[in-house]
Motif scaffolding. Structure first.
Motif, PDB file in Angstrom:
ATOM      1  N   ARG A 285      30.393 -16.179   3.274  1.00  0.00           N
ATOM      2  CA  ARG A 285      31.620 -15.345   3.063  1.00  0.00           C
ATOM      3  C   ARG A 285      31.169 -14.380   2.108  1.00  0.00           C
ATOM      4  O   ARG A 285      30.895 -14.607   0.908  1.00  0.00           O
ATOM      5  CB  ARG A 285      32.876 -16.182   2.754  1.00  0.00           C
ATOM      6  CG  ARG A 285      34.025 -15.117   2.401  1.00  0.00           C
ATOM      7  CD  ARG A 285      34.993 -15.760   1.745  1.00  0.00           C
ATOM      8  NE  ARG A 285      36.252 -15.010   1.661  1.00  0.00           N
ATOM      9  CZ  ARG A 285      36.651 -13.715   0.866  1.00  0.00           C
ATOM     10  NH1 ARG A 285      35.755 -13.517  -0.002  1.00  0.00           N
ATOM     11  NH2 ARG A 285      37.743 -13.225   1.126  1.00  0.00           N
ATOM     12  N   MET A 286      31.235 -13.009   2.274  1.00  0.00           N
ATOM     13  CA  MET A 286      30.815 -12.077   1.383  1.00  0.00           C
ATOM     14  C   MET A 286      32.246 -10.906   1.336  1.00  0.00           C
ATOM     15  O   MET A 286      32.818 -10.423   2.483  1.00  0.00           O
ATOM     16  CB  MET A 286      29.796 -11.370   2.079  1.00  0.00           C
ATOM     17  CG  MET A 286      29.441 -10.067   0.983  1.00  0.00           C
ATOM     18  SD  MET A 286      27.945  -9.063   1.561  1.00  0.00           S
ATOM     19  CE  MET A 286      26.839 -10.179   0.768  1.00  0.00           C
ATOM     20  N   ALA A 287      32.594 -10.540   0.143  1.00  0.00           N
ATOM     21  CA  ALA A 287      33.476  -9.579  -0.095  1.00  0.00           C
ATOM     22  C   ALA A 287      32.536  -8.208  -0.383  1.00  0.00           C
ATOM     23  O   ALA A 287      31.987  -8.453  -1.516  1.00  0.00           O
ATOM     24  CB  ALA A 287      34.333  -9.927  -1.207  1.00  0.00           C
ATOM     25  N   LEU A 288      32.792  -7.349   0.483  1.00  0.00           N
ATOM     26  CA  LEU A 288      31.917  -6.025   0.001  1.00  0.00           C
ATOM     27  C   LEU A 288      32.675  -4.867  -0.225  1.00  0.00           C
ATOM     28  O   LEU A 288      33.898  -4.547   0.379  1.00  0.00           O
ATOM     29  CB  LEU A 288      31.276  -5.661   1.215  1.00  0.00           C
ATOM     30  CG  LEU A 288      30.283  -4.329   1.678  1.00  0.00           C
ATOM     31  CD1 LEU A 288      29.064  -4.647   0.484  1.00  0.00           C
ATOM     32  CD2 LEU A 288      29.847  -4.057   2.919  1.00  0.00           C
ATOM     33  N   GLY A 289      32.590  -4.190  -1.506  1.00  0.00           N
ATOM     34  CA  GLY A 289      33.355  -3.074  -1.921  1.00  0.00           C
ATOM     35  C   GLY A 289      32.587  -1.735  -2.002  1.00  0.00           C
ATOM     36  O   GLY A 289      31.511  -1.854  -2.475  1.00  0.00           O
ATOM     37  N   ILE A 290      33.117  -0.788  -1.581  1.00  0.00           N
ATOM     38  CA  ILE A 290      32.271   0.366  -1.404  1.00  0.00           C
ATOM     39  C   ILE A 290      33.391   1.466  -2.183  1.00  0.00           C
ATOM     40  O   ILE A 290      34.512   1.643  -1.693  1.00  0.00           O
ATOM     41  CB  ILE A 290      32.155   0.997  -0.029  1.00  0.00           C
ATOM     42  CG1 ILE A 290      31.325  -0.360   0.617  1.00  0.00           C
ATOM     43  CG2 ILE A 290      31.408   2.231   0.011  1.00  0.00           C
ATOM     44  CD1 ILE A 290      30.852   0.089   2.123  1.00  0.00           C
TER      45      ILE A 290
ATOM     46  N   ARG B 288      25.042 -25.022  -2.360  1.00  0.00           N
ATOM     47  CA  ARG B 288      25.851 -23.698  -2.476  1.00  0.00           C
ATOM     48  C   ARG B 288      25.339 -22.739  -3.578  1.00  0.00           C
ATOM     49  O   ARG B 288      24.461 -22.970  -4.392  1.00  0.00           O
ATOM     50  CB  ARG B 288      27.393 -24.170  -3.209  1.00  0.00           C
ATOM     51  CG  ARG B 288      28.001 -23.135  -3.506  1.00  0.00           C
ATOM     52  CD  ARG B 288      29.192 -23.447  -4.053  1.00  0.00           C
ATOM     53  NE  ARG B 288      29.909 -22.272  -4.984  1.00  0.00           N
ATOM     54  CZ  ARG B 288      30.486 -22.459  -5.876  1.00  0.00           C
ATOM     55  NH1 ARG B 288      31.013 -23.447  -6.176  1.00  0.00           N
ATOM     56  NH2 ARG B 288      31.074 -21.261  -6.534  1.00  0.00           N
ATOM     57  N   LEU B 289      25.139 -21.274  -2.902  1.00  0.00           N
ATOM     58  CA  LEU B 289      24.472 -20.437  -3.584  1.00  0.00           C
ATOM     59  C   LEU B 289      25.539 -19.291  -3.596  1.00  0.00           C
ATOM     60  O   LEU B 289      25.996 -18.973  -2.754  1.00  0.00           O
ATOM     61  CB  LEU B 289      23.371 -20.072  -3.017  1.00  0.00           C
ATOM     62  CG  LEU B 289      22.389 -19.035  -3.630  1.00  0.00           C
ATOM     63  CD1 LEU B 289      21.011 -19.525  -3.464  1.00  0.00           C
ATOM     64  CD2 LEU B 289      22.644 -17.688  -3.164  1.00  0.00           C
ATOM     65  N   ASP B 290      25.738 -18.802  -4.810  1.00  0.00           N
ATOM     66  CA  ASP B 290      26.758 -17.429  -4.927  1.00  0.00           C
ATOM     67  C   ASP B 290      25.810 -16.372  -5.595  1.00  0.00           C
ATOM     68  O   ASP B 290      24.733 -16.558  -6.317  1.00  0.00           O
ATOM     69  CB  ASP B 290      27.791 -17.713  -6.030  1.00  0.00           C
ATOM     70  CG  ASP B 290      28.912 -18.892  -5.585  1.00  0.00           C
ATOM     71  OD1 ASP B 290      28.663 -19.265  -4.530  1.00  0.00           O
ATOM     72  OD2 ASP B 290      29.494 -19.119  -6.667  1.00  0.00           O
ATOM     73  N   HIS B 291      25.894 -15.187  -4.795  1.00  0.00           N
ATOM     74  CA  HIS B 291      25.227 -14.071  -5.106  1.00  0.00           C
ATOM     75  C   HIS B 291      25.992 -12.930  -5.226  1.00  0.00           C
ATOM     76  O   HIS B 291      27.110 -12.788  -4.512  1.00  0.00           O
ATOM     77  CB  HIS B 291      23.919 -13.784  -4.267  1.00  0.00           C
ATOM     78  CG  HIS B 291      24.228 -13.784  -2.754  1.00  0.00           C
ATOM     79  ND1 HIS B 291      24.372 -12.826  -2.063  1.00  0.00           N
ATOM     80  CD2 HIS B 291      24.509 -14.669  -2.073  1.00  0.00           C
ATOM     81  CE1 HIS B 291      24.647 -12.905  -1.180  1.00  0.00           C
ATOM     82  NE2 HIS B 291      24.917 -14.191  -0.987  1.00  0.00           N
TER      83      HIS B 291
ATOM     84  N   SER C 157      29.364 -16.084  -1.275  1.00  0.00           N
ATOM     85  CA  SER C 157      29.061 -17.541  -1.506  1.00  0.00           C
ATOM     86  C   SER C 157      28.521 -18.087  -0.188  1.00  0.00           C
ATOM     87  O   SER C 157      28.965 -17.833   0.951  1.00  0.00           O
ATOM     88  CB  SER C 157      30.279 -18.402  -1.647  1.00  0.00           C
ATOM     89  OG  SER C 157      31.041 -18.112  -2.766  1.00  0.00           O
ATOM     90  N   VAL C 158      27.562 -18.982  -0.185  1.00  0.00           N
ATOM     91  CA  VAL C 158      26.718 -19.403   0.909  1.00  0.00           C
ATOM     92  C   VAL C 158      26.858 -20.930   0.560  1.00  0.00           C
ATOM     93  O   VAL C 158      26.405 -21.595  -0.321  1.00  0.00           O
ATOM     94  CB  VAL C 158      25.244 -19.023   1.027  1.00  0.00           C
ATOM     95  CG1 VAL C 158      24.540 -19.811   2.191  1.00  0.00           C
ATOM     96  CG2 VAL C 158      25.060 -17.611   1.366  1.00  0.00           C
TER      97      VAL C 158
END
Length: 187
Positions: free
Chosen positions: A18-23, A43-46, A33-34
């Motif tokens: 799940r990714m929140a992308l802000g432009i 679990r991996l957060d980036h 988060s993966v």
């Protein structure tokens, strides 16, 4: 600011991102988060900071698995990269990072491949193995097959791996043959 939430499912192992992308006018941010059953489960957060023209400036990664917690920070430094604050001359000239567990990183080079069929772009990258939290130089190529269709060719660490990709109008992966597909949440 434009905010978009994206979901990708792994097609080769059980996993979800799940990714929140802000432009914004002056920057692009992505927080993700993966959760995956690959590599013993993790679990991996980036968290990404990009320039307005989609060049990665930094990524911070945190991983939790059976071995505990680990973290890594990769940041652009001139024509090179720093890993956890230390300069890495072996990464000098690597144009972008590529984090193994997400199709998001493919967007950076995809947006630079000319729109004409048969156009291609080859580049050196700083490859981040997400489960292992290691960084190594590698090389890859993107071949334009048509509108919103590309072929990924690994020329480095996973030489011989190839996959067809379908992207949306922003260059974000919709399907990545063998590995990922984007999901739409139900209402």
């Amino acid at each position: 600011m434009t905010q978009t939430v994206l979901f990708w499912r792994r097609t080769d192992v059980h996993g979800l991102e799940r990714m929140a992308l802000g432009i914004e006018a002056d920057r692009i941010t992505a927080t993700s988060s993966v959760v995956s059953l690959d590599a013993g489960g993790f679990r991996l957060d980036h968290r990404w900071l990009l320039s307005p023209d989609w060049h990665a400036l930094s990524v911070e990664i945190e991983r939790w698995n059976g071995a505990g917690h680990g973290a890594l920070r990769l940041e652009r430094h001139g024509r090179g990269w720093r890993v956890d604050g230390a300069e890495r001359p072996d990464l000098d000239g690597a144009e972008e990072p590529d984090l193994s567990i997400t199709p998001f990183c493919n967007t950076f080079p995809i947006r630079r491949v000319p729109e004409t069929t048969d156009a291609c772009l080859a580049l050196d990258i700083a490859f981040i193995d997400g489960p292992a939290l290691t960084v190594a130089r590698s090389r890859q190529r993107y071949d334009r097959l048509g509108p919103r269709r590309l072929r990924y060719v690994d020329l480095g660490l996973s030489q011989g791996f190839e996959a067809n990709l379908v992207v949306d109008d922003a260059g974000l992966v919709v399907t990545y043959e063998h590995l990922f597909e984007r999901l739409t949440p139900s209402a």
